[in-house]
Design a protein around this motif. Sequence first.
Motif, short mmCIF file in Angstrom:
data_model
loop_
_atom_site.label_atom_id
_atom_site.label_comp_id
_atom_site.label_asym_id
_atom_site.label_seq_id
_atom_site.Cartn_x
_atom_site.Cartn_y
_atom_site.Cartn_z
N PHE A 138 0.83 -1.20 0.00
CA PHE A 138 0.00 0.00 0.00
C PHE A 138 0.86 1.25 0.00
O PHE A 138 1.94 1.28 0.60
CB PHE A 138 -0.91 0.01 1.23
CG PHE A 138 -1.94 -1.08 1.23
CD1 PHE A 138 -3.14 -0.93 0.56
CD2 PHE A 138 -1.70 -2.27 1.90
CE1 PHE A 138 -4.09 -1.94 0.56
CE2 PHE A 138 -2.65 -3.29 1.92
CZ PHE A 138 -3.85 -3.11 1.24
N GLU A 139 0.36 2.28 -0.67
CA GLU A 139 1.00 3.58 -0.63
C GLU A 139 -0.03 4.63 -0.25
O GLU A 139 -1.24 4.43 -0.40
CB GLU A 139 1.66 3.93 -1.97
CG GLU A 139 2.80 3.00 -2.33
CD GLU A 139 3.95 3.71 -3.03
OE1 GLU A 139 3.79 4.89 -3.39
OE2 GLU A 139 5.00 3.06 -3.21
N ALA A 140 0.46 5.75 0.28
CA ALA A 140 -0.40 6.84 0.72
C ALA A 140 -0.14 8.08 -0.11
O ALA A 140 1.00 8.39 -0.43
CB ALA A 140 -0.14 7.14 2.21
N VAL A 141 -1.21 8.78 -0.46
CA VAL A 141 -1.12 10.07 -1.13
C VAL A 141 -1.81 11.09 -0.25
O VAL A 141 -2.95 10.87 0.20
CB VAL A 141 -1.78 10.03 -2.52
CG1 VAL A 141 -1.75 11.41 -3.17
CG2 VAL A 141 -1.10 9.01 -3.42
N ASP A 155 5.41 3.75 6.10
CA ASP A 155 6.27 4.87 6.51
C ASP A 155 5.43 6.10 6.85
O ASP A 155 5.68 6.78 7.86
CB ASP A 155 7.27 5.22 5.41
CG ASP A 155 8.26 4.10 5.15
OD1 ASP A 155 8.49 3.29 6.07
OD2 ASP A 155 8.80 4.04 4.03
N ALA A 156 4.45 6.40 6.01
CA ALA A 156 3.60 7.57 6.24
C ALA A 156 2.84 7.43 7.55
O ALA A 156 2.69 8.41 8.31
CB ALA A 156 2.63 7.75 5.09
N ALA A 157 2.34 6.23 7.84
CA ALA A 157 1.58 6.03 9.07
C ALA A 157 2.41 6.31 10.31
O ALA A 157 1.88 6.75 11.34
CB ALA A 157 1.03 4.60 9.11
N MET A 158 3.71 6.08 10.23
CA MET A 158 4.59 6.29 11.38
C MET A 158 5.01 7.75 11.54
O MET A 158 5.30 8.19 12.66
CB MET A 158 5.85 5.42 11.24
CG MET A 158 5.60 3.93 11.39
SD MET A 158 7.14 2.99 11.24
CE MET A 158 8.10 3.65 12.62
N THR A 159 5.03 8.52 10.45
CA THR A 159 5.65 9.84 10.50
C THR A 159 4.72 11.01 10.22
O THR A 159 5.06 12.15 10.55
CB THR A 159 6.81 9.91 9.49
OG1 THR A 159 6.30 9.68 8.16
CG2 THR A 159 7.87 8.85 9.81
N ARG A 172 -10.96 13.10 5.21
CA ARG A 172 -10.32 12.68 3.96
C ARG A 172 -8.85 13.12 3.85
O ARG A 172 -8.44 13.65 2.81
CB ARG A 172 -11.08 13.22 2.76
CG ARG A 172 -12.53 12.80 2.68
CD ARG A 172 -13.13 13.11 1.32
NE ARG A 172 -12.86 12.01 0.39
CZ ARG A 172 -13.21 12.04 -0.90
NH1 ARG A 172 -13.77 13.11 -1.42
NH2 ARG A 172 -12.97 11.00 -1.68
N PRO A 173 -8.01 12.91 4.83
CA PRO A 173 -6.64 13.41 4.73
C PRO A 173 -5.70 12.53 3.91
O PRO A 173 -4.58 12.96 3.61
CB PRO A 173 -6.18 13.46 6.19
CG PRO A 173 -6.90 12.32 6.82
CD PRO A 173 -8.26 12.30 6.15
N VAL A 174 -6.13 11.31 3.54
CA VAL A 174 -5.20 10.41 2.86
C VAL A 174 -5.94 9.53 1.85
O VAL A 174 -7.07 9.11 2.07
CB VAL A 174 -4.44 9.53 3.88
CG1 VAL A 174 -5.39 8.65 4.68
CG2 VAL A 174 -3.37 8.67 3.20
#
Length: 267
Positions: A22-25, A40-44, A104-106
Amino acid sequence: MTSAEAARSRAERAAVGRLGGFEAVFLDPVGQTVQQRWADAAMTVAFEDLPPVSAFPVVPGRRWGPSLWWSATTGRHVAAGSNAMRIQLMVLDRDPDVTGLAGRPVRLLWRDPRGQVRSWVPQLFARRTDGTALLADCPGHPAAGGERARKGAEAVAQACADIGWAYRRLLPLDDVLAANLKWLAGYRHPRNAGRPGLTEAALAAFTRPRSLIEGAEAAGDPIEVLPAVFHALWHGRLTTGLDTPLHERVLVGPQGWSDPSKKGGAR
């Protein structure tokens, strides 16, 4: 194609060649689109501080449209896309385990079994006191969104499970409970605590369970006291059952009290 749709398209095209898992935008604090590995995004990333990655749609003829909800938890506005979402924001805004909220932040990206890139934008993000988070959608009825929503929910649930977060489809509340929450939400702002000492007097009046009007009269002029009582009920400093309509004879008790004649408590 709008600029938001163009940004989404570019992000998804970029993902086609390299997406693994999965990737986040999301949008950074200055409004630039960022794409990052989901874990990575979920942690930072503090998603609770970010604006919507894409606007809530406006549906012609629909009674409720996009709006802003002022959060008593954060003291800031949260974007809401529907009445169903607004009501779920009320529930989360009262939850003492919630420290941050965002709409809706991600956007999550992933590949389906045929290798095609798919995406879904959960409607709600809620940060919890332990640092984990809840991603949620707020359908107006159980089948809302059809097959695409079902598949999106399954994928986001897996993405959350991978990192120790949670995903839920928050179904509409009972009409009475929703109406009671809307009423109490009208008193969530700190100004409704009233003059210094008024809230303390209201709390003292309900150290033992008694009717709403009896306790308000014991604390002073009900016209002045009742907003402070409703404010305390919203924040959980006083307790009443919310599964029946609020009225002047409803029993109100101290924090944590549960009316044995009711199925539900304060939350």
